[in-house]
Motif scaffolding. Sequence first.
Motif, PDB file in Angstrom:
ATOM      1  N   TYR A 192      -9.360   3.690  -5.123  1.00 40.50           N
ATOM      2  CA  TYR A 192      -9.250   2.478  -4.304  1.00 40.50           C
ATOM      3  C   TYR A 192     -10.461   1.575  -4.501  1.00 40.50           C
ATOM      4  O   TYR A 192     -11.592   2.050  -4.623  1.00 40.50           O
ATOM      5  CB  TYR A 192      -9.164   2.849  -2.817  1.00 40.50           C
TER       6      TYR A 192
ATOM      7  N   ASN B 240       0.808  -1.215   0.000  1.00 41.52           N
ATOM      8  CA  ASN B 240       0.000   0.000   0.000  1.00 41.52           C
ATOM      9  C   ASN B 240       0.846   1.272   0.000  1.00 41.52           C
ATOM     10  O   ASN B 240       0.338   2.361  -0.281  1.00 41.52           O
ATOM     11  CB  ASN B 240      -0.929  -0.011   1.219  1.00 41.52           C
TER      12      ASN B 240
ATOM     13  N   LYS C 282      -5.207  -0.486  -5.291  1.00 41.68           N
ATOM     14  CA  LYS C 282      -4.894   0.938  -5.192  1.00 41.68           C
ATOM     15  C   LYS C 282      -4.352   1.405  -6.534  1.00 41.68           C
ATOM     16  O   LYS C 282      -3.358   0.884  -7.021  1.00 41.68           O
ATOM     17  CB  LYS C 282      -3.858   1.182  -4.098  1.00 41.68           C
TER      18      LYS C 282
END
Length: 429
Positions: A216, A20, A211
């Motif tokens: 998202y 992430n 992502k």
Amino acid sequence: MIVALNNPEEFKQKAIAWANSFDVACCLNSNNFTDKYGKFEALIAAGIKGELTANAGNAFEQLTHFRQKHPGWITGFFGYNLKNEVENLSSANHDGLNFPDMYFFAPQHIIIIKGNEAEVISDDANSVLKSIEQASIHLTDQPVSAHIKTRFSKDEYLQTANRIKQHIARGDIYVTNFCQEFYAEDALIDPLSIYSKLNNISPNPFSSYFKLKDKYMTCASPERFMAKRGDKLISQPIKGTAKRSDNPTEDEANKALLRSQIKELQENVMIVDLVRNDLTRSAKQGTVKTEELFGLYSFKQVHQMISTVVCEKDKTISNVQAIKNTFPMGSMTGAPKLSAMQLMEQYERSKRGVYSGAIGYFSADGDFDFNVVIRTLLYNATNKYLSFQTGSAITFNADAEQEYEECLLKAKAILEALSQLLTDLPPER
């Protein structure tokens, strides 16, 4: 590099948190479900060697060229509005998310978790492994700021569902998937925290977290769109939903009722017929068959009726063409497919975007696997727009009130992850 894992679940969560930190990342999470067609427990991809962003027009052609340039692992998604490329269709409904219709990337780093082992595919695997081991599992108490509204009031939904039933009575269509949007403007959330909560509340075999810079997807899908294993294509449409109960006797009764309801069986078999027809366009002649009909599977939130349709792929058909030949998936359109898609553009109030699309991968060995994007929260962090949609099958025997309740049942896990209550949400005015 292959490493042994003392705690695969902890490693998976750390790897997602590490991924992430990149501009683009994808996690495909099987949540320890046993699936004879599954190839791993989780795949986590991060960083960009190459990427493709495309909208309906010649997107599948662009993907064919991108795949030729990047024959190894690539991950990405197909948005529902690619239907406008597959058929002579258009979309004029509201879109607050502004996701591309198609996005794929060739990752710099790939982690594949199988059992108690992880394979790290990277030019610097040692560094990647060290970074993952040092990562903190992503848990935050950041409050959710999101006032959820709906595009339909309950009365509007019931009236629209009954108008759709009139089309069925006239013979315009047999079955359709009618969807409604739940949304929030000026929303502030931490997407990875929401994914962690959603995956805990509703752990499903085709879960994913994607992502794309400021966009998202947190997905708790139970459904496979299509996979390729060797020369075999596999599609597993879901049609038929029943709620779970904490009371074991009542839970079994709900499951048995699902298996006996004519409406649920009808919608499942109609979609199976549609999928069989779609697969003939990519199949070696005479190889399309229904491997399982009306299979009952239990997930944490719901029971589902799942059928499995397979075929042997015609060797002259490319993988990308095989997907285009069946897209969008029949479980999210209806039958006849074109008429159902045309009608839903008329009656729905939001573009579906990535919802009703597919997230997945093409692998280095020539296989692929894609889910159906349902039970999914979509978020554009730049314009602070949050959205999720739910749908249910409208047939001649459908009861509009029950279909509305099914939509709320499917929204329950996402609302819970957002710390929202299942109340009579206010519609847009």
